[in-house]
Structures are given as C-alpha cells and as structure tokens.
Design a protein around this motif. Structure first.
Motif, PDB file in Angstrom:
ATOM      1  N   ARG A 188       0.563   5.333 -10.328  1.00 47.52           N
ATOM      2  CA  ARG A 188       0.985   6.379  -9.299  1.00 47.52           C
ATOM      3  C   ARG A 188       2.765   6.489  -9.150  1.00 47.52           C
ATOM      4  N   TRP A 189       3.255   5.492  -9.752  1.00 47.15           N
ATOM      5  CA  TRP A 189       4.706   5.469  -9.817  1.00 47.15           C
ATOM      6  C   TRP A 189       5.447   6.457 -10.747  1.00 47.15           C
ATOM      7  N   ASP A 190       6.294   7.038 -10.452  1.00 45.80           N
ATOM      8  CA  ASP A 190       7.085   7.856 -11.655  1.00 45.80           C
ATOM      9  C   ASP A 190       8.442   7.290 -12.038  1.00 45.80           C
ATOM     10  N   GLU A 191       8.393   5.804 -11.942  1.00 39.94           N
ATOM     11  CA  GLU A 191       9.415   5.147 -12.307  1.00 39.94           C
ATOM     12  C   GLU A 191       9.347   4.175 -13.739  1.00 39.94           C
ATOM     13  N   GLU A 193       5.369   5.586   0.030  1.00 43.53           N
ATOM     14  CA  GLU A 193       4.545   6.660   0.370  1.00 43.53           C
ATOM     15  C   GLU A 193       3.072   6.150  -0.254  1.00 43.53           C
ATOM     16  N   THR A 194       2.755   5.072  -0.924  1.00 44.73           N
ATOM     17  CA  THR A 194       1.866   4.822  -1.515  1.00 44.73           C
ATOM     18  C   THR A 194       0.580   4.568  -0.143  1.00 44.73           C
ATOM     19  N   TYR A 195       1.268   4.072   0.888  1.00 47.03           N
ATOM     20  CA  TYR A 195       0.647   3.405   2.096  1.00 47.03           C
ATOM     21  C   TYR A 195      -0.221   4.805   2.961  1.00 47.03           C
ATOM     22  N   VAL A 196       0.614   5.921   2.710  1.00 50.37           N
ATOM     23  CA  VAL A 196       0.074   7.163   3.403  1.00 50.37           C
ATOM     24  C   VAL A 196      -0.488   8.203   2.598  1.00 50.37           C
ATOM     25  N   ALA A 197      -0.200   8.160   1.212  1.00 48.56           N
ATOM     26  CA  ALA A 197      -0.490   9.452   0.412  1.00 48.56           C
ATOM     27  C   ALA A 197      -2.077   9.510   0.184  1.00 48.56           C
ATOM     28  N   ASP A 198      -2.627   8.332   0.141  1.00 48.20           N
ATOM     29  CA  ASP A 198      -4.031   8.401  -0.072  1.00 48.20           C
ATOM     30  C   ASP A 198      -4.942   8.211   1.026  1.00 48.20           C
ATOM     31  N   PRO A 199      -5.577   9.160   1.654  1.00 49.71           N
ATOM     32  CA  PRO A 199      -6.432   8.720   3.101  1.00 49.71           C
ATOM     33  C   PRO A 199      -7.158   7.594   2.980  1.00 49.71           C
ATOM     34  N   ALA A 200      -7.837   7.551   1.886  1.00 50.89           N
ATOM     35  CA  ALA A 200      -8.975   6.340   1.859  1.00 50.89           C
ATOM     36  C   ALA A 200      -8.098   5.185   1.791  1.00 50.89           C
ATOM     37  N   ALA A 249      -5.108   4.450   3.122  1.00 49.76           N
ATOM     38  CA  ALA A 249      -4.683   4.296   4.478  1.00 49.76           C
ATOM     39  C   ALA A 249      -5.506   3.839   5.433  1.00 49.76           C
ATOM     40  N   ALA A 250      -6.878   4.257   4.959  1.00 49.17           N
ATOM     41  CA  ALA A 250      -7.807   3.582   6.037  1.00 49.17           C
ATOM     42  C   ALA A 250      -8.335   2.405   5.808  1.00 49.17           C
ATOM     43  N   ASP A 251      -8.124   2.021   4.751  1.00 47.24           N
ATOM     44  CA  ASP A 251      -8.321   0.645   4.331  1.00 47.24           C
ATOM     45  C   ASP A 251      -7.250  -0.223   5.150  1.00 47.24           C
ATOM     46  N   TRP A 252      -5.915   0.215   4.951  1.00 52.93           N
ATOM     47  CA  TRP A 252      -4.851  -0.848   5.456  1.00 52.93           C
ATOM     48  C   TRP A 252      -5.133  -0.494   7.031  1.00 52.93           C
ATOM     49  N   ASN A 253      -5.586   0.450   7.772  1.00 52.89           N
ATOM     50  CA  ASN A 253      -5.894   0.455   9.212  1.00 52.89           C
ATOM     51  C   ASN A 253      -6.773  -0.126   9.875  1.00 52.89           C
ATOM     52  N   ASP A 254      -7.549  -0.930   8.737  1.00 55.39           N
ATOM     53  CA  ASP A 254      -8.664  -1.838   9.339  1.00 55.39           C
ATOM     54  C   ASP A 254      -7.888  -3.147   9.477  1.00 55.39           C
ATOM     55  N   VAL A 255      -6.706  -3.390   8.968  1.00 54.94           N
ATOM     56  CA  VAL A 255      -6.030  -4.543   9.160  1.00 54.94           C
ATOM     57  C   VAL A 255      -5.649  -4.492  10.816  1.00 54.94           C
ATOM     58  N   ALA A 256      -4.774  -3.381  11.013  1.00 59.80           N
ATOM     59  CA  ALA A 256      -4.424  -3.399  12.597  1.00 59.80           C
ATOM     60  C   ALA A 256      -4.207  -1.727  12.664  1.00 59.80           C
ATOM     61  N   PRO A 257      -4.734  -1.271  13.853  1.00 61.75           N
ATOM     62  CA  PRO A 257      -4.567   0.191  14.098  1.00 61.75           C
ATOM     63  C   PRO A 257      -3.314   0.785  13.716  1.00 61.75           C
ATOM     64  N   GLY A 258      -3.216   1.874  12.823  1.00 59.96           N
ATOM     65  CA  GLY A 258      -2.063   2.636  12.527  1.00 59.96           C
ATOM     66  C   GLY A 258      -1.251   2.001  11.668  1.00 59.96           C
ATOM     67  N   PHE A 259      -1.793   0.810  11.010  1.00 57.61           N
ATOM     68  CA  PHE A 259      -1.047  -0.339   9.922  1.00 57.61           C
ATOM     69  C   PHE A 259      -0.325   0.653   8.801  1.00 57.61           C
ATOM     70  N   ALA A 260      -0.751   1.619   8.314  1.00 54.57           N
ATOM     71  CA  ALA A 260      -0.474   2.189   7.050  1.00 54.57           C
ATOM     72  C   ALA A 260       0.712   2.976   7.529  1.00 54.57           C
ATOM     73  N   GLY A 261       0.820   3.786   8.419  1.00 53.03           N
ATOM     74  CA  GLY A 261       1.896   4.664   9.062  1.00 53.03           C
ATOM     75  C   GLY A 261       3.008   3.555   9.584  1.00 53.03           C
ATOM     76  N   TYR A 262       2.636   2.452  10.054  1.00 51.17           N
ATOM     77  CA  TYR A 262       3.596   1.462  10.677  1.00 51.17           C
ATOM     78  C   TYR A 262       4.461   1.137   9.699  1.00 51.17           C
ATOM     79  N   ALA A 278       8.398   1.576   8.848  1.00 50.75           N
ATOM     80  CA  ALA A 278       9.415   0.370   8.842  1.00 50.75           C
ATOM     81  C   ALA A 278      10.092   0.163   7.505  1.00 50.75           C
ATOM     82  N   ILE A 279       9.480   0.666   6.375  1.00 48.63           N
ATOM     83  CA  ILE A 279       9.980   0.636   4.958  1.00 48.63           C
ATOM     84  C   ILE A 279      11.146   1.490   4.876  1.00 48.63           C
ATOM     85  N   LEU A 280      10.937   2.867   5.460  1.00 48.50           N
ATOM     86  CA  LEU A 280      11.925   3.835   5.635  1.00 48.50           C
ATOM     87  C   LEU A 280      12.891   3.636   6.225  1.00 48.50           C
TER      88      LEU A 280
END
Length: 255
Positions: free
Chosen positions: A139-142, A218-225, A227-240, A244-246
């Motif tokens: 998924r990286w273009d580098e 971007e990989t945290y939010v690009a794929d909804p599925a 992101a949903a897995d990350w959000n199981d760690v804590a509510p809103g984890f992927a977006g947070y 924070a990285i940005l």
C-alpha cells in the motif's frame, strides 16, 4: 457434398482426427451420415454436439459423464449453456481463490520474513503475519521504504520479532491510555506517543521521516475495516493515531 469430413471438423474444432475417431468409437459423437466411400460426414448438429463435448471436457468432466449429460431428456442447447455458464463461474471463483492464495504467498516470500508458520502463530497469533506485512508494504508508494523493509526483515530472528511486537504493543497502550485520559490528539502526550511510533518504524523497518510517517498515518483511516479493528482497541483509536502522527510530523517540520 453437404457436411464436414473428419478432417474438416478436426481443423474447425482444434481437436485431432484421432480424438474424433475415439468419440465415434465410444458412441459420444457419431456422425449422422457416411459418404459413398464410407467416410464419416458430420452435420451442423454434430458440430454443435462436439462444441458441447469440448466445453464439458474443459470443465474436466469424463467422457462417460458427458455422455450421460448429453443424453438427459428435455435438455436443449440453452439448458447446456446455462449449466456451463454456472460451472465456468464456479471454476473462475476457485481459480481466483487459488490466485489470491498464491499472491499472498508470493508477497510473504517477498517480504522475507524468516519465521515459520508456527513461529508466526506463536508470536503474532496468526500463521500469516508475513502476508499481512507484505500487504502493508504494497500500500506504500515509496520504493525505498519497501526495499528497506525487505532488506531488514529477512535478517530478523524470532527473538527480534518478539522485541518488535513488545515495543509495538507498548506504543498501542500508550495511545489507548492517552485517549482514556482525555488527552487531545494534537497535544504533547499524543505527539510523544506518535514520535515513539515513528522511532519504532525507523529502528526496525525503514527510514521514517515526517513525510513517510504521514503516509503511514493514512493507513489507519484509509481502510474502513482496518480502522474498525483499530477502534476495538479504544473508541476512535484509528482517527486519534492518524491525527497525532500528523500533528507530530507538522511539529518536526516546523522551522
């Protein structure tokens, strides 16, 4: 002369004369007539039956099975076409599944993970960690980041991967605790966690400056599925984590 000689039908269909003789001998395709010299003469209907035979052969049916199918009463050409269409779609689905498995394995080998499936299962809870890592890489273009990851990953031992996993889990907990404490994603606590995340990637996988880290974010939010897995760690984890990285990348880039 009306109809096709055995040579004519062989050329038209792409099968050998010997095959047509065999089909005749087993009663699968017997020509409707014979010439004055007792040579086989095939009609248009015979050519159509051969087309059905060859389609079923392509679908790996045996000659006895094909004979039984073609002998079914009240099964016209449309019925055979519908059956063949369904079988071909099922075959395509099986091939697509096999292709997907082969491509995942190719990706895993490309990533160069020197772990057995049992070790991957023990350390990461999945026997396909190498495939997952290769999927992230795709998924990286580098190109430089991908090449760096491949070069490093091939040298890591099981002990190295355990250490990598422990660091990653500690960083995940750090983000989760910041969320639970109500720390803003653009605040000092969250940015410190993001900086440790960047340092972890740089240490183990690839040179990760602020620009590359933004792409990772971007990989945290690009794929909804995902992101949903990350959000199981804590509510809103992927977006947070993304925010924070940005914020941390902007801080590092600031004059």
């Amino acid at each position: 002369m009306d109809g096709y000689t055995v040579g004519d039908l062989a050329r038209l269909s792409g099968v050998s004369v010997r095959t047509l003789h065999h089909y005749d001998s087993v009663g699968l395709l017997t020509p409707r007539s014979r010439s004055a010299g007792n040579h086989r003469i095939y009609s248009d209907a015979d050519a159509g039956r051969l087309r059905q035979i060859l389609l079923y052969r392509e679908l790996e049916f045996g000659l006895d099975e094909i004979a039984a199918i073609l002998a079914e009463p009240d099964t016209a050409t449309d019925g055979h076409l519908r059956r063949q269409h369904r079988l071909l779609r099922e075959r395509r689905d099986r091939i697509d599944t096999l292709l997907d498995a082969v491509e995942r394995e190719m990706g895993a080998r490309r990533a160069g993970i020197a772990l057995s499936a049992a070790e991957q299962l023990e350390i990461f809870g999945t026997a396909r960690f190498a495939e997952s890592l290769a999927g992230v890489e795709d998924r990286w273009d580098e190109p430089m980041a991908s090449a760096d990851l491949q070069r490093r990953a091939v040298a890591y031992t099981a002990a190295d991967w355990r250490e990598i996993k422990a660091e990653a889990e500690a960083n995940i907990r750090e983000f989760a605790e910041a969320i639970a404490a109500g720390e803003p994603p653009t605040g000092a606590v969250a940015m410190a966690a993001a900086e440790r995340h960047r340092a972890h990637l740089s240490r183990w996988f690839f040179a990760c400056g602020p620009g590359q880290h933004r792409k990772v974010a971007e990989t945290y939010v690009a794929d909804p599925a995902a992101a949903a897995d990350w959000n199981d760690v804590a509510p809103g984890f992927a977006g947070y984590v993304h925010s924070a990285i940005l914020a941390n990348a902007d801080r590092l880039d600031a004059p």
